[in-house]
Scaffold this motif. Structure first.
Motif, PDB file in Angstrom:
ATOM      1  N   UNK A   1       0.859  -1.167   0.000  1.00  0.00           N
ATOM      2  CA  UNK A   1       0.000   0.000   0.000  1.00  0.00           C
ATOM      3  C   UNK A   1       0.906   1.231   0.000  1.00  0.00           C
ATOM      4  N   UNK A   2       0.337   2.431  -0.007  1.00  0.00           N
ATOM      5  CA  UNK A   2       1.155   3.632  -0.245  1.00  0.00           C
ATOM      6  C   UNK A   2       2.029   4.025   0.933  1.00  0.00           C
ATOM      7  N   UNK A   3       1.511   3.886   2.151  1.00  0.00           N
ATOM      8  CA  UNK A   3       2.219   4.358   3.333  1.00  0.00           C
ATOM      9  C   UNK A   3       1.659   3.633   4.545  1.00  0.00           C
ATOM     10  N   UNK A   4       2.169   3.968   5.714  1.00  0.00           N
ATOM     11  CA  UNK A   4       1.617   3.443   6.968  1.00  0.00           C
ATOM     12  C   UNK A   4       1.198   4.629   7.822  1.00  0.00           C
ATOM     13  N   UNK A   5      -0.094   4.820   7.936  1.00  0.00           N
ATOM     14  CA  UNK A   5      -0.633   5.932   8.726  1.00  0.00           C
ATOM     15  C   UNK A   5      -1.034   5.506  10.129  1.00  0.00           C
ATOM     16  N   UNK A   6      -1.346   4.235  10.301  1.00  0.00           N
ATOM     17  CA  UNK A   6      -1.865   3.775  11.585  1.00  0.00           C
ATOM     18  C   UNK A   6      -1.457   2.329  11.826  1.00  0.00           C
ATOM     19  N   UNK A   7      -1.468   1.940  13.098  1.00  0.00           N
ATOM     20  CA  UNK A   7      -1.230   0.552  13.503  1.00  0.00           C
ATOM     21  C   UNK A   7      -2.466   0.053  14.236  1.00  0.00           C
ATOM     22  N   UNK A   8      -3.010  -1.080  13.792  1.00  0.00           N
ATOM     23  CA  UNK A   8      -4.144  -1.706  14.464  1.00  0.00           C
ATOM     24  C   UNK A   8      -3.637  -2.887  15.281  1.00  0.00           C
ATOM     25  N   UNK A   9      -3.998  -2.889  16.563  1.00  0.00           N
ATOM     26  CA  UNK A   9      -3.564  -3.935  17.481  1.00  0.00           C
ATOM     27  C   UNK A   9      -4.674  -4.977  17.615  1.00  0.00           C
ATOM     28  N   UNK A  10      -4.297  -6.248  17.539  1.00  0.00           N
ATOM     29  CA  UNK A  10      -5.221  -7.374  17.604  1.00  0.00           C
ATOM     30  C   UNK A  10      -4.758  -8.364  18.667  1.00  0.00           C
ATOM     31  N   UNK A  11      -5.650  -9.248  19.080  1.00  0.00           N
ATOM     32  CA  UNK A  11      -5.216 -10.495  19.697  1.00  0.00           C
ATOM     33  C   UNK A  11      -5.574 -11.598  18.714  1.00  0.00           C
ATOM     34  N   UNK A  12      -4.799 -12.663  18.712  1.00  0.00           N
ATOM     35  CA  UNK A  12      -5.017 -13.720  17.728  1.00  0.00           C
ATOM     36  C   UNK A  12      -6.217 -14.587  18.066  1.00  0.00           C
ATOM     37  N   UNK A  13      -6.707 -14.501  19.325  1.00  0.00           N
ATOM     38  CA  UNK A  13      -7.851 -15.294  19.803  1.00  0.00           C
ATOM     39  C   UNK A  13      -7.589 -16.792  19.703  1.00  0.00           C
ATOM     40  N   UNK A  14      -6.321 -17.182  19.740  1.00  0.00           N
ATOM     41  CA  UNK A  14      -5.951 -18.594  19.648  1.00  0.00           C
ATOM     42  C   UNK A  14      -5.797 -19.238  21.019  1.00  0.00           C
ATOM     43  N   UNK A  15      -6.111 -18.495  22.099  1.00  0.00           N
ATOM     44  CA  UNK A  15      -5.958 -19.026  23.439  1.00  0.00           C
ATOM     45  C   UNK A  15      -4.576 -18.751  23.998  1.00  0.00           C
ATOM     46  N   UNK A  16      -4.442 -18.943  25.306  1.00  0.00           N
ATOM     47  CA  UNK A  16      -3.191 -18.620  25.988  1.00  0.00           C
ATOM     48  C   UNK A  16      -2.414 -19.857  26.424  1.00  0.00           C
ATOM     49  N   UNK A  17      -2.846 -21.019  25.981  1.00  0.00           N
ATOM     50  CA  UNK A  17      -2.222 -22.269  26.398  1.00  0.00           C
ATOM     51  C   UNK A  17      -1.038 -22.617  25.508  1.00  0.00           C
ATOM     52  N   UNK A  18      -0.061 -21.723  25.483  1.00  0.00           N
ATOM     53  CA  UNK A  18       1.170 -21.989  24.736  1.00  0.00           C
ATOM     54  C   UNK A  18       2.346 -21.419  25.512  1.00  0.00           C
ATOM     55  N   UNK A  19       3.512 -21.971  25.307  1.00  0.00           N
ATOM     56  CA  UNK A  19       4.731 -21.436  25.899  1.00  0.00           C
ATOM     57  C   UNK A  19       5.421 -20.555  24.868  1.00  0.00           C
ATOM     58  N   UNK A  20       6.345 -19.742  25.321  1.00  0.00           N
ATOM     59  CA  UNK A  20       7.052 -18.875  24.379  1.00  0.00           C
ATOM     60  C   UNK A  20       7.894 -19.699  23.406  1.00  0.00           C
ATOM     61  N   UNK A  21       8.368 -20.870  23.849  1.00  0.00           N
ATOM     62  CA  UNK A  21       9.118 -21.751  22.951  1.00  0.00           C
ATOM     63  C   UNK A  21       8.210 -22.297  21.854  1.00  0.00           C
ATOM     64  N   UNK A  22       6.904 -22.376  22.125  1.00  0.00           N
ATOM     65  CA  UNK A  22       5.950 -22.870  21.131  1.00  0.00           C
ATOM     66  C   UNK A  22       5.436 -21.780  20.209  1.00  0.00           C
ATOM     67  N   UNK A  23       5.747 -20.521  20.480  1.00  0.00           N
ATOM     68  CA  UNK A  23       5.203 -19.410  19.693  1.00  0.00           C
ATOM     69  C   UNK A  23       5.477 -19.545  18.196  1.00  0.00           C
ATOM     70  N   UNK A  24       6.685 -19.941  17.757  1.00  0.00           N
ATOM     71  CA  UNK A  24       6.882 -20.134  16.314  1.00  0.00           C
ATOM     72  C   UNK A  24       5.932 -21.182  15.731  1.00  0.00           C
ATOM     73  N   UNK A  25       5.647 -22.240  16.494  1.00  0.00           N
ATOM     74  CA  UNK A  25       4.704 -23.257  16.022  1.00  0.00           C
ATOM     75  C   UNK A  25       3.299 -22.684  15.912  1.00  0.00           C
ATOM     76  N   UNK A  26       2.900 -21.883  16.905  1.00  0.00           N
ATOM     77  CA  UNK A  26       1.585 -21.225  16.849  1.00  0.00           C
ATOM     78  C   UNK A  26       1.497 -20.360  15.599  1.00  0.00           C
ATOM     79  N   UNK A  27       2.563 -19.623  15.331  1.00  0.00           N
ATOM     80  CA  UNK A  27       2.579 -18.735  14.178  1.00  0.00           C
ATOM     81  C   UNK A  27       2.519 -19.520  12.869  1.00  0.00           C
ATOM     82  N   UNK A  28       3.246 -20.631  12.788  1.00  0.00           N
ATOM     83  CA  UNK A  28       3.180 -21.461  11.589  1.00  0.00           C
ATOM     84  C   UNK A  28       1.776 -22.034  11.404  1.00  0.00           C
ATOM     85  N   UNK A  29       1.122 -22.370  12.525  1.00  0.00           N
ATOM     86  CA  UNK A  29      -0.236 -22.886  12.438  1.00  0.00           C
ATOM     87  C   UNK A  29      -1.212 -21.840  11.926  1.00  0.00           C
ATOM     88  N   UNK A  30      -1.108 -20.620  12.436  1.00  0.00           N
ATOM     89  CA  UNK A  30      -1.974 -19.523  11.981  1.00  0.00           C
ATOM     90  C   UNK A  30      -1.727 -19.247  10.502  1.00  0.00           C
TER      91      UNK A  30
END
Length: 471
Positions: free
Chosen positions: A298-327
């Motif tokens: 797109x042309x520029x970045x005027x704003x940042x929208x913050x989200x939660x992934x709504x995937x639940x909190x039952x993950x460890x930080x070591x599992x975060x790359x796996x969560x991301x690959x799943x999403x």
């Protein structure tokens, strides 16, 4: 979509680029070209998706799962009886029509892999239409996009049970109460994110006289592994001015170093926060063969929208790359998007990850905030923050990321911006919306995202981000 750009990317380690304040001039989408493939053979994680159709549930199946035994309205409940499956870690439900909304509830139970232990019923976020490409955009009109719930991370599992109920479904009464029809083509998607990426293995030259394996490609053909390697090289090349080709991490910089790299007006003071460390797509193990080969801007970045992934909190930080690959796999293979929808992701430990491919300094067009994907970026905090307070590390990471990225485009994190809606559940198409430069998803769409507990932290984020910029 307005200001849609796609560029070809040449892969070269020697290219010296300057961080842009805006995307390059519009160009027709063309496949990215690679000057030279890497000499090492990267070992990419191999994920998979099982797609199972849902069927009407009868009274017998309802009683068997402990649900009310009264007769349900015909067509008001579909699901999948308890069954085994190949192993998976993330689950979601999709349907044929991307414009159809699922008015009701979606719940799943899963069996922990290698055991006989089943979880209780867990709910999936059904109002997911607001996380999508804008109406009329090439991505939305591709013909591959499907309706979908938010995915849920369930951990290593090998069994599943599903029930989907329409909004007014329940025991029959004498009233002729209307029942919302469930969307057609309901399927449950069981996603395995694959193993974490391994370090590249150097190619070994066979000794003279060694037989060539039968699986070797025929002369004049490009093996599938080479095609995947080219796609990975293209994804890495757009960050070649920040880290070496194939790097798993873009290193952090000081504020002074970040300002030196930023392009600003001749007399303008560079309000750019220090660049945080960012785990690249290579670092979290993205399978680059899944996404579309071209990059969209797109042309520029005027704003940042913050989200939660709504995937639940039952993950460890070591599992975060796996969560991301799943999403990522769920967004592309199950929902039919061109790539993961978010521009960046942040885990509960505050680690920052590159999201949609195209370059972390560039105005990459995402699919995160329906109606407002143009001239914005989407940041997803992995987890669900409706009733759980987000970790301080994650909130701090949002401030660091926005201070740097918004600074590259001259934006004040405490400021306001006017965006033109592409059509959403809150603003009609063409309507002008005055929003915070750092906004929550719910500011642009009638949604619960990013969860009230995370949304209430955005004031702190804006103040901290502006301070990091030196304002």
């Amino acid at each position: 979509m307005r200001a849609l750009l796609a560029t070809s990317i040449g892969v070269t380690c020697a290219t010296a680029l300057t961080l842009p304040l805006a995307a390059p001039a519009p160009a027709a989408p063309v496949p990215a070209r690679v000057a030279q493939a890497p000499s090492a053979t990267p070992v990419e994680p191999a994920g998979s998706t099982q797609s199972l159709p849902l069927r009407p549930l009868d009274d017998t199946s309802s009683r068997a799962t402990g649900t009310p035994s009264e007769s349900m309205r015909p067509g008001s409940e579909q699901g999948l009886k308890r069954r085994g499956s190949h192993r998976f870690s993330l689950v979601g439900v999709v349907w044929d029509d991307a414009d159809a909304e699922l008015h009701g509830t979606v719940q799943v139970r899963t069996r922990m892999a290698g055991t006989t232990s089943w979880t209780g019923w867990q709910s999936l976020e059904t109002h997911n239409i607001d996380h999508a490409a804008d109406a009329g955009s090439p991505e939305r009109e591709s013909g591959t996009v499907r309706g979908s719930t938010a995915p849920l991370w369930v951990g290593d599992s090998d069994g599943v049970e599903v029930r989907v109920r329409s909004e007014s479904s329940g025991p029959r009464s004498g009233d002729d109460e209307d029942t919302a029809a469930l969307p057609a083509g309901l399927r449950v998607e069981l996603v395995s994110p694959g193993d974490d990426p391994e370090e590249p293995r150097a190619d070994v030259t066979p000794a003279p006289g060694t037989a060539t394996p039968a699986t070797a490609p025929k002369p004049g053909t490009v093996p599938e592994s080479a095609t995947a390697g080219i796609a990975a090289a293209e994804s890495s090349a757009v960050n070649a001015d920040l880290a070496p080709l194939g790097a798993t991490l873009i290193p952090a910089l000081s504020k002074e170093e970040s300002e030196e790299q930023a392009v600003v007006g001749a007399a303008a003071k560079p309000y750019v926060g220090p660049r945080p460390g960012i785990v690249t797509r290579k670092g979290w193990g993205a399978d680059e063969s899944l996404r579309e080969r071209t990059f969209a801007y797109t042309s520029t970045v005027k704003a940042a929208f913050v989200h939660h992934s709504a995937t639940g909190n039952n993950y460890t930080c070591a599992q975060a790359p796996s969560v991301l690959r799943g999403i990522y796999r769920y967004h592309v293979k199950s929902s039919g998007w061109r790539d993961i929808g978010y521009n960046f992701a942040i885990d509960k430990c505050g680690n920052i990850y590159e999201g949609r491919a195209g370059g972390v300094t560039k105005a990459v067009l995402g699919a995160h905030t329906l109606g407002f994907n143009t001239n914005s970026m989407g940041i997803a905090v992995l987890g669900t923050y409706s009733s759980k307070t987000p970790p301080a590390a994650a909130v701090t990471a949002i401030a660091k990321l926005t201070a740097w990225k918004l600074g590259l485009f001259g934006r004040n994190p405490k400021g306001k911006v006017t965006l033109v809606s592409g059509g959403s559940g809150k603003y009609a198409k063409g309507a002008k919306a005055k929003l915070n430069v750092i906004s929550g998803h719910r500011d642009g769409f009638a949604t619960e995202c990013p969860g009230i507990r995370l949304y209430n932290k955005l004031g702190t984020v804006r103040t901290s981000s502006a301070k990091l910029q030196g304002r």
